[in-house]
Write an enzyme that holds these catalytic residues in place. Structure first.
Site, PDB file in Angstrom:
ATOM      1  N   ASP A  19      24.077 -15.904 -42.719  1.00 25.37           N
ATOM      2  CA  ASP A  19      24.687 -17.121 -44.171  1.00 25.37           C
ATOM      3  C   ASP A  19      23.265 -16.922 -44.872  1.00 25.37           C
ATOM      4  OD1 ASP A  19      27.318 -17.250 -43.041  1.00 25.37           O
ATOM      5  OD2 ASP A  19      27.208 -18.979 -42.302  1.00 25.37           O
TER       6      ASP A  19
ATOM      7  N   HIS B 210      21.575  -9.267 -33.570  1.00 28.46           N
ATOM      8  CA  HIS B 210      22.814  -9.054 -33.352  1.00 28.46           C
ATOM      9  C   HIS B 210      23.639 -10.109 -33.064  1.00 28.46           C
ATOM     10  CE1 HIS B 210      20.332  -5.646 -32.744  1.00 28.46           C
ATOM     11  NE2 HIS B 210      19.327  -6.057 -32.036  1.00 28.46           N
TER      12      HIS B 210
ATOM     13  N   ARG C 101      23.192  -3.627 -28.912  1.00 28.09           N
ATOM     14  CA  ARG C 101      21.521  -3.971 -30.037  1.00 28.09           C
ATOM     15  C   ARG C 101      22.865  -2.751 -31.181  1.00 28.09           C
ATOM     16  NH1 ARG C 101      16.372  -5.630 -28.352  1.00 28.09           N
ATOM     17  NH2 ARG C 101      16.898  -5.188 -26.456  1.00 28.09           N
TER      18      ARG C 101
ATOM     19  N   HIS D 106      13.881  -2.011 -38.554  1.00 22.08           N
ATOM     20  CA  HIS D 106      13.813  -2.165 -36.916  1.00 22.08           C
ATOM     21  C   HIS D 106      12.964  -1.105 -36.933  1.00 22.08           C
ATOM     22  CE1 HIS D 106      17.111  -4.628 -36.395  1.00 22.08           C
ATOM     23  NE2 HIS D 106      17.427  -4.141 -37.880  1.00 22.08           N
ATOM     24  N   MET D 107      11.737  -1.665 -35.872  1.00 23.36           N
ATOM     25  CA  MET D 107      10.826  -0.355 -34.997  1.00 23.36           C
ATOM     26  C   MET D 107      11.899   0.767 -34.695  1.00 23.36           C
ATOM     27  SD  MET D 107       7.495  -1.509 -35.426  1.00 23.36           S
ATOM     28  CE  MET D 107       6.749  -1.684 -34.322  1.00 23.36           C
ATOM     29  N   SER D 108      12.420   0.448 -33.393  1.00 24.59           N
ATOM     30  CA  SER D 108      12.853   1.178 -32.775  1.00 24.59           C
ATOM     31  C   SER D 108      14.072   1.644 -32.981  1.00 24.59           C
ATOM     32  CB  SER D 108      13.145   0.869 -31.547  1.00 24.59           C
ATOM     33  OG  SER D 108      14.431  -0.731 -31.283  1.00 24.59           O
TER      34      SER D 108
ATOM     35  N   ASN E 154      12.850  -7.413 -40.144  1.00 27.99           N
ATOM     36  CA  ASN E 154      12.959  -7.164 -39.024  1.00 27.99           C
ATOM     37  C   ASN E 154      13.344  -8.536 -38.399  1.00 27.99           C
ATOM     38  OD1 ASN E 154      12.990  -6.539 -36.781  1.00 27.99           O
ATOM     39  ND2 ASN E 154      11.370  -4.986 -36.653  1.00 27.99           N
TER      40      ASN E 154
ATOM     41  N   TYR F  24       8.636   0.229 -29.456  1.00 28.24           N
ATOM     42  CA  TYR F  24       7.020  -0.369 -30.103  1.00 28.24           C
ATOM     43  C   TYR F  24       6.710   0.226 -30.370  1.00 28.24           C
ATOM     44  CZ  TYR F  24      11.686  -3.601 -29.425  1.00 28.24           C
ATOM     45  OH  TYR F  24      13.229  -3.710 -28.536  1.00 28.24           O
TER      46      TYR F  24
END
Length: 149
Positions: free
Chosen positions: A88, A81, A112, A101-103, A75, A23
């Site tokens: 919803d 996940h 993931r 997502h950072m990664s 994010n 991250y």
């Protein structure tokens, strides 16, 4: 009224302290400052929200129905996940939603690789560190403009 809603999920307040190999070293405050600078460049206003409580995140998404939000950048952290509640809630919105997502989640653990949120998002951006958020904001801005929002 804010033009765009930036949502940071569970554990993301630990950016800069949590697993810098994945991250990076920037804190959430630094990432938010980058987003505010980009928003000024784009001529839009942001509402930035972070929580470690899923119900609070759902409530904030619900509020976006009536507060003038034109697009959402999210994010959700680990909720990505497995949180059908967030999926919803996002599905109720009538504005573009961009997942970030950072990664590079696809180069990490198998769990993931799947996002339950992707089905209700316009698109996903992953793997570019803090730049993922900036790309997400740019995408949200373009989508909102294209939709006439």
């Amino acid at each position: 009224m804010h033009d765009y809603l930036i949502l940071h999920g569970v554990n993301l307040n630990m950016f800069g302290r949590r697993d810098p190999a994945q991250y990076g070293h920037e804190s959430l405050a630094q990432i938010n400052a980058r987003l505010e600078a980009l928003a000024a460049e784009l001529g839009v206003r942001l509402d930035i929200f972070q929580t470690n409580h899923e119900g609070e995140m759902v409530e904030r998404i619900h509020a976006a129905l009536d507060d003038g939000t034109r697009a959402v950048v999210i994010n959700a952290g680990a909720w990505t996940h497995y949180s059908y509640a967030l999926m919803d809630a996002l599905a109720v919105l009538h504005v573009p939603v961009v997942e970030v997502h950072m990664s590079n989640v696809h180069a990490r653990e198998a769990f993931r690789h799947h996002s339950v949120l992707s089905s209700v998002c316009a698109g996903s951006i992953a793997g570019f560190g803090p730049l993922s958020y900036e790309l997400g904001l740019r995408a949200a801005h373009g989508l909102a403009g294209a939709a006439g929002l």
